[in-house]
Design an enzyme around this catalytic site. Structure first.
Site, PDB file in Angstrom:
ATOM      1  N   SER A   1       0.824  -1.203   0.000  1.00 27.36           N
ATOM      2  CA  SER A   1       0.000   0.000   0.000  1.00 27.36           C
ATOM      3  C   SER A   1       0.864   1.262   0.000  1.00 27.36           C
ATOM      4  O   SER A   1       2.030   1.246   0.397  1.00 27.36           O
ATOM      5  CB  SER A   1      -0.892   0.031   1.234  1.00 27.36           C
ATOM      6  OG  SER A   1      -1.543  -1.198   1.388  1.00 27.36           O
TER       7      SER A   1
HETATM    8  N1  SAH Z   1      -0.779  -4.981   4.034  1.00 26.05           N
HETATM    9  C1  SAH Z   1       0.043  -5.277   2.870  1.00 26.05           C
HETATM   10  C2  SAH Z   1      -0.642  -4.983   1.551  1.00 26.05           C
HETATM   11  C3  SAH Z   1      -1.714  -5.933   1.332  1.00 26.05           C
HETATM   12  S1  SAH Z   1      -2.204  -6.215  -0.342  1.00 26.05           S
HETATM   13  C4  SAH Z   1       1.376  -4.593   2.948  1.00 26.05           C
HETATM   14  O1  SAH Z   1       1.650  -3.885   3.927  1.00 26.05           O
HETATM   15  O2  SAH Z   1       2.184  -4.807   2.045  1.00 26.05           O
HETATM   16  C5  SAH Z   1      -3.555  -7.269   0.055  1.00 26.05           C
HETATM   17  C6  SAH Z   1      -3.171  -8.651   0.479  1.00 26.05           C
HETATM   18  O3  SAH Z   1      -4.382  -9.299   0.871  1.00 26.05           O
HETATM   19  C7  SAH Z   1      -2.580  -9.492  -0.621  1.00 26.05           C
HETATM   20  O4  SAH Z   1      -1.313  -9.953  -0.255  1.00 26.05           O
HETATM   21  C8  SAH Z   1      -3.572 -10.645  -0.780  1.00 26.05           C
HETATM   22  O5  SAH Z   1      -2.948 -11.896  -1.048  1.00 26.05           O
HETATM   23  C9  SAH Z   1      -4.239 -10.663   0.564  1.00 26.05           C
HETATM   24  N2  SAH Z   1      -5.562 -11.279   0.604  1.00 26.05           N
HETATM   25  C10 SAH Z   1      -6.597 -11.145  -0.250  1.00 26.05           C
HETATM   26  N3  SAH Z   1      -7.648 -11.901   0.151  1.00 26.05           N
HETATM   27  C11 SAH Z   1      -7.264 -12.527   1.300  1.00 26.05           C
HETATM   28  C12 SAH Z   1      -7.889 -13.438   2.186  1.00 26.05           C
HETATM   29  N4  SAH Z   1      -9.128 -13.885   2.003  1.00 26.05           N
HETATM   30  N5  SAH Z   1      -7.190 -13.872   3.248  1.00 26.05           N
HETATM   31  C13 SAH Z   1      -5.922 -13.460   3.478  1.00 26.05           C
HETATM   32  N6  SAH Z   1      -5.277 -12.595   2.668  1.00 26.05           N
HETATM   33  C14 SAH Z   1      -5.928 -12.137   1.589  1.00 26.05           C
END
Ligand code: SAH
Length: 220
Positions: free
Chosen positions: A68
């Site tokens: 992000s």
């Molecule tokens: N917080 C992260 C950015 C997250 S991007 C950072 O600091 O870099 C969103 C993430 O959510 C992705 O890695 C994706 O794989 C995960 N995601 C999406 N759906 C999900 C689910 N149902 N359970 C766990 N993770 C999930």
């Protein structure tokens, strides 16, 4: 803007600029700024995008996901307002950057991602940084983490159509959840849910754009 001299920028100056950008976009909580000063985003961005780690922009990470934008990390952390004794669940480990920032502000962070590769890479960085209060796990975060529930704070960093029911159920009374809500391919609204004795209060915070919350585990 992309002056080649930037490459040679002194790290202290780079950090000052990074913090200035955060403040100018509304990240004003001194604890959050201090945590973001301490956790080096450059460690969480690899490969061809690493030279852009200190810009206020989201960047690609493996498995087709994104780290992000720093100001969004700051604003979400500020809205979550974690206290030093809190246990926090983060859904969407991604690069691990947000979890590392949270770990500097609370007692324990549980972070889950549906992609094993992302969890493993994030864990390696936590280890290198000597961070010992984060537990990262491969799991479908839309179901929460029932074994560790309830949580003081829950931060969802992927967009759901609605706040997932299991996550609401795993929030303590007095607890706060911050989650982007809306259609996955559109602009979403970041909302803050506060659980009271009698129910849930919802505040709309701002427009954001996140990758979707996908049910089930990933292939990698
Ligand atoms: N917080 C992260 C950015 C997250 S991007 C950072 O600091 O870099 C969103 C993430 O959510 C992705 O890695 C994706 O794989 C995960 N995601 C999406 N759906 C999900 C689910 N149902 N359970 C766990 N993770 C999930």
């Amino acid at each position: 803007m992309n002056d080649p001299e930037d490459d040679a920028e002194d790290p202290a100056e780079r950090k000052m600029r990074f913090l200035f950008q955060l403040r100018s976009r509304g990240v004003t909580d001194p604890r959050v700024l201090e945590a973001m000063e301490r956790i080096d985003r450059g460690l969480f961005v690899r490969g061809q995008f690493s030279d852009r780690a200190y810009e206020d922009t989201p960047l690609p990470i493996p498995c087709g996901q994104t780290i992000s934008q720093p100001s969004v990390v700051g604003l979400m952390t500020q809205a979550l307002n974690p206290g030093p004794r809190d246990t926090v669940l983060e859904v969407g480990t991604g690069s691990g950057y947000q979890a590392a920032v949270l770990s500097a502000l609370c007692r324990r962070v549980y972070t889950v991602d549906r992609h094993r590769r992302l969890v493993q890479e994030a864990e390696a960085i936590f280890h290198d940084l000597g961070i010992s209060n984060i537990t990262a796990q491969v799991a479908d975060g839309s179901r929460g983490l029932p074994d560790q529930a309830p949580f003081d704070r829950i931060l969802v960093t992927a967009a759901a159509e609605d706040p997932p029911g299991p996550l609401l159920a795993q929030l303590k009374i007095g607890g706060i959840m911050v989650v982007p809500v809306g259609q996955s391919d559109a602009v979403q609204t970041l909302i803050r849910v506060t659980r009271s004795e009698t129910g849930f209060d919802y505040d709309e915070l701002r427009q954001v754009r996140f990758v979707p919350l996908v049910e089930g585990l990933g292939q990698t």
